[in-house]
Design a protein around this motif. Structure first.
Motif, short mmCIF file in Angstrom:
data_model
loop_
_atom_site.label_atom_id
_atom_site.label_comp_id
_atom_site.label_asym_id
_atom_site.label_seq_id
_atom_site.Cartn_x
_atom_site.Cartn_y
_atom_site.Cartn_z
N VAL A 548 0.84 -1.19 0.05
CA VAL A 548 -0.18 -0.03 0.12
C VAL A 548 0.95 1.19 0.05
O VAL A 548 1.77 1.26 0.88
CB VAL A 548 -0.74 -0.13 1.09
CG1 VAL A 548 -1.83 1.52 1.36
CG2 VAL A 548 -2.00 -1.03 1.42
N LYS A 549 0.59 2.14 -0.87
CA LYS A 549 1.21 3.61 -0.74
C LYS A 549 0.06 4.47 -0.61
O LYS A 549 -0.96 4.74 -1.01
CB LYS A 549 1.89 4.06 -2.30
CG LYS A 549 2.86 4.91 -2.17
CD LYS A 549 4.10 4.45 -2.00
CE LYS A 549 5.25 5.51 -2.42
NZ LYS A 549 6.46 4.74 -2.36
N ILE A 550 0.44 5.16 0.69
CA ILE A 550 -0.38 6.50 1.10
C ILE A 550 -0.08 7.67 0.40
O ILE A 550 1.04 8.07 0.54
CB ILE A 550 -0.20 6.38 2.64
CG1 ILE A 550 -0.62 5.22 3.45
CG2 ILE A 550 -1.11 7.73 3.03
CD1 ILE A 550 -0.49 5.21 4.84
N LEU A 551 -0.84 8.28 -0.39
CA LEU A 551 -0.65 9.71 -1.34
C LEU A 551 -1.27 10.83 -0.61
O LEU A 551 -2.52 11.15 -1.04
CB LEU A 551 -0.98 9.18 -2.70
CG LEU A 551 -0.41 7.94 -3.14
CD1 LEU A 551 -0.85 7.80 -4.83
CD2 LEU A 551 1.14 7.82 -3.14
N PRO A 552 -0.67 11.61 0.65
CA PRO A 552 -1.28 12.53 0.81
C PRO A 552 -1.42 13.88 -0.30
O PRO A 552 -0.58 14.03 -0.77
CB PRO A 552 -0.67 13.16 2.02
CG PRO A 552 0.61 12.52 1.86
CD PRO A 552 0.55 11.17 1.15
N ILE A 553 -2.74 14.49 -0.37
CA ILE A 553 -2.41 15.73 -1.24
C ILE A 553 -1.70 16.63 -1.21
O ILE A 553 -1.08 17.41 -2.07
CB ILE A 553 -4.05 15.72 -1.58
CG1 ILE A 553 -4.96 14.81 -2.40
CG2 ILE A 553 -4.20 17.28 -2.51
CD1 ILE A 553 -6.17 15.04 -2.45
#
Length: 643
Positions: A548-553
């Motif tokens: 999983v890769k978390i991508l905060p805007i």
């Protein structure tokens, strides 16, 4: 009249001198148009060559391996005709078919063929093919053949003629080209409808670097343009899936000259894959009653003399190290160490079958020119195990090993496979194989019976067994049809005797066990290379280095991103957060390029609603979920090892 027996056992009578093509025409004109060669009494034969005695005949089409080989051999001759028309005075060495196409080695003198010339040659070959010239076979006296090539000034063909006996020499002619060749060939050039010349390379005459370097032209051909187009599309897809390219892009493994050629260093991402594969193997083997062992990476010379590996296998072993008056070798196989473990404690029939397993590290000295990415290396981590059993137990144990293969095939989505039953050669007993003819025949029949009873597809291949017994080579195919040798499953009747292995029977007498050598997942090196190409780098969730890769805007959403990260980590999920000050579009593209299965885009809505916007690497976007729902989804997918 002569009797012709067909593969289905049917027998027909024909006049002596009938050709396979005539036989095809007697069945149907439609069949005759598809026949390009024949198998006559076990030998590949020109479709137009007369048969003068009773024979077993199989008519060969393009779809048959022997048919393709004949087709490509004939196209090599067509290429030689085109080259000779463009480069008068060229001299040819050999032009055989290969697994995918053909090549011809040639001496162009002071001239060179360029990439631009290939397209011109293709055009010329197509022109010649359309002339529909027949391939004409002519038996030639040796003196006449020598005279022909002497006048031509062709020292390469004269060299070939030295080793040929008078009465066994044939020429083939099509159009304006004649060559020394044993054949066979297709009926005419008109069968060749689509051609692609693929590569120019250098090749030393006879493969000896002391000799002159010749020019080698590679190509491939098909009976239709559609098939060529499909092949070229597959080649392009294969380039995208090349494990060497993907291994570098995804940070799976690296090599370094200071470490040495063929010695793989697994990077963190590759090590995750290794650990997951080992976990699968250990779970599977524990359920099947295997016990785990660990053995050293070196051993004394005496052990390899006992096992027979030094006499039969020395060329593939690293040279010895001398210490305290003893020679030590790097371990090139695990089996002798395992035999010593078996022998360490007395065994009775109650202890059998005795199954021991190890992901053992072995070292093999592959020639430099044979090294290839992860497929041919010098240090291997092998999913090895040995089963010591009675003859009565053999069938069940061997069948269970094959069942293990089938289980793994299902997990990894391997739909096409074949087992190659490799047998000994009677003529090479005592040279290549241990000299126990009765045991060879007995164990080969035992393996054959298990395969037949299990309904597993297999082919038999002579003279490819291990030196100590028959074996099965497991051939698997990726989703784009590329063939890989995964592993072997071997029977050993020799080493139990060499190591004086025994067990006590119920009547208190002793007997010698049989040994099954098996490695269903092969080596990490070869199997991971296969997986990268099979999945095009998009590994299943359970195997993916980063799941999983978390991508905060933006940085504003880092607090919630960190909360999500912590909960996923606690749940045992391999997760990373992209905290770079980049636009969300770039973060998504980079995660897709890294083949991460799941991406979580964290913005205002997700933070407010405490949910997750999920994006899969296959571009689908499931409905938003809570962290708990998402973790349950991942855990289920991982536990089931879904592909």
């Amino acid at each position: 009249m002569i009797n012709i027996t067909f593969p289905d056992g049917a027998v027909r009578q024909y006049e002596s001198g009938v050709s396979p093509l005539d036989i095809a025409k007697s069945i149907s004109e439609g069949l005759a148009r598809k026949i390009i060669a024949a198998n006559v009494n076990g030998k590949t034969w020109d479709a137009t060559r007369p048969i003068t005695e009773d024979a077993t005949v199989k008519l060969l089409k393009w779809e048959d391996p022997e048919g393709k080989s004949t087709f490509w051999h004939s196209t090599a001759h067509l290429m030689a005709e085109a080259v000779e028309s463009m480069f008068p005075g060229v001299k040819f060495w050999v032009g055989p078919p290969v697994d995918n196409g053909f090549y011809y080695d040639m001496d162009l003198g002071d001239k060179k063929i360029t990439e631009e010339d290939l397209r011109v040659l293709e055009k010329k070959m197509n022109e010649l093919a359309k002339q529909n010239n027949p391939y004409i076979r002519k038996e030639t006296p040796k003196a006449e053949a020598v005279e022909y090539f002497t006048e031509k000034g062709d020292e390469y063909k004269l060299d070939l003629l030295q080793n040929l006996e008078d009465g066994n020499i044939t020429f083939y002619t099509q159009g304006n080209f004649t060559d020394l060749c044993r054949g066979p060939h297709i009926p005419s050039t008109g069968f060749i409808k689509a051609i692609k010349l693929t590569n120019i390379a250098g090749a030393y005459w006879k493969g000896d670097e002391k000799n002159k370097q010749l020019t080698r032209l590679y190509g491939i051909s098909f009976p239709s343009q559609k098939e060529l187009d499909e092949y070229l599309a597959m080649v392009e897809e294969a380039k995208k899936r090349d494990h060497r390219k993907l291994g570098k892009e995804l940070g799976i493994y690296t090599m370094d000259d200071d470490v040495g050629p063929g010695l793989i260093m697994w990077m963190p991402n590759g090590t995750v894959i290794i650990e997951e594969l080992e976990k699968l193997a250990k779970e599977t083997e524990a359920a099947a009653g295997y016990k785990r062992v660990v053995t050293p990476h070196i051993a004394k010379e005496s052990m390899y003399l006992t096992s027979g590996h030094l006499p039969y296998y020395a060329d593939s072993m690293y040279p010895p190290m001398e210490m305290e008056g003893e020679k030590y070798y790097l371990k090139s196989m695990n089996c002798p160490h395992h035999h010593k473990i078996y022998a360490a404690e007395p065994k009775s029939y109650r202890d059998l079958p005795y199954r021991i397993a190890e992901y053992g590290t072995v070292y093999r000295y592959e020639q430099s020119g044979e090294l290839f990415g992860l497929m041919r290396v010098r240090c291997l981590h092998m999913n090895d195990a040995h089963i010591y059993c009675t003859k009565e137990q053999f069938a069940d144990e061997f069948r269970a090993v094959n069942d293990m293969y089938l289980k793994y095939f299902k997990i990894f989505g391997i739909e096409k496979y074949v087992m190659r039953l490799s047998l000994h050669s009677k003529e090479k007993l005592g040279i290549k194989y241990v000299n126990q003819p009765e045991l060879w025949l007995e164990t080969e029949e035992m393996v054959r019976n298990v395969l037949v009873e299990s309904g597993i597809p297999f082919v038999e291949v002579a003279d490819e067994a291990a030196f100590y017994g028959p074996k099965i080579d497991v051939q698997i195919y990726s989703v784009i049809g590329r063939e890989f040798t995964l592993a072997t499953n071997q029977v050993d009747f020799s080493q139990p005797r060499s190591f004086n292995l025994s067990y006590t029977k119920p009547d208190n007498t002793s007997d010698i066990p049989l040994i099954i050598h098996r490695a269903p997942l092969g080596t990490h090196e070869r199997f991971i290379g296969f997986l990268l190409e099979h999945y095009a780098g998009r590994l299943p969730l359970w195997l993916s280095p980063v799941q999983v890769k978390i991508l905060p805007i933006s940085d504003k959403f880092l607090p919630y991103s960190k909360e999500v990260f912590t909960q996923l980590m606690k749940a045992g999920i391999r997760v990373e957060t992209d905290e770079r000050s980049e636009k969300i579009g770039k973060k998504i593209r980079d995660a897709e390029m890294a083949k991460v299965p799941y991406m979580l885009v964290i913005g205002e809505r997700e933070t407010t609603e405490r949910k997750l916007a999920i994006r899969k690497n296959n571009k689908t976007e499931p409905e938003p979920q809570t962290i708990e729902e998402f973790i349950n989804l991942l855990k289920e997918e991982i536990a089931e090892r879904k592909g």
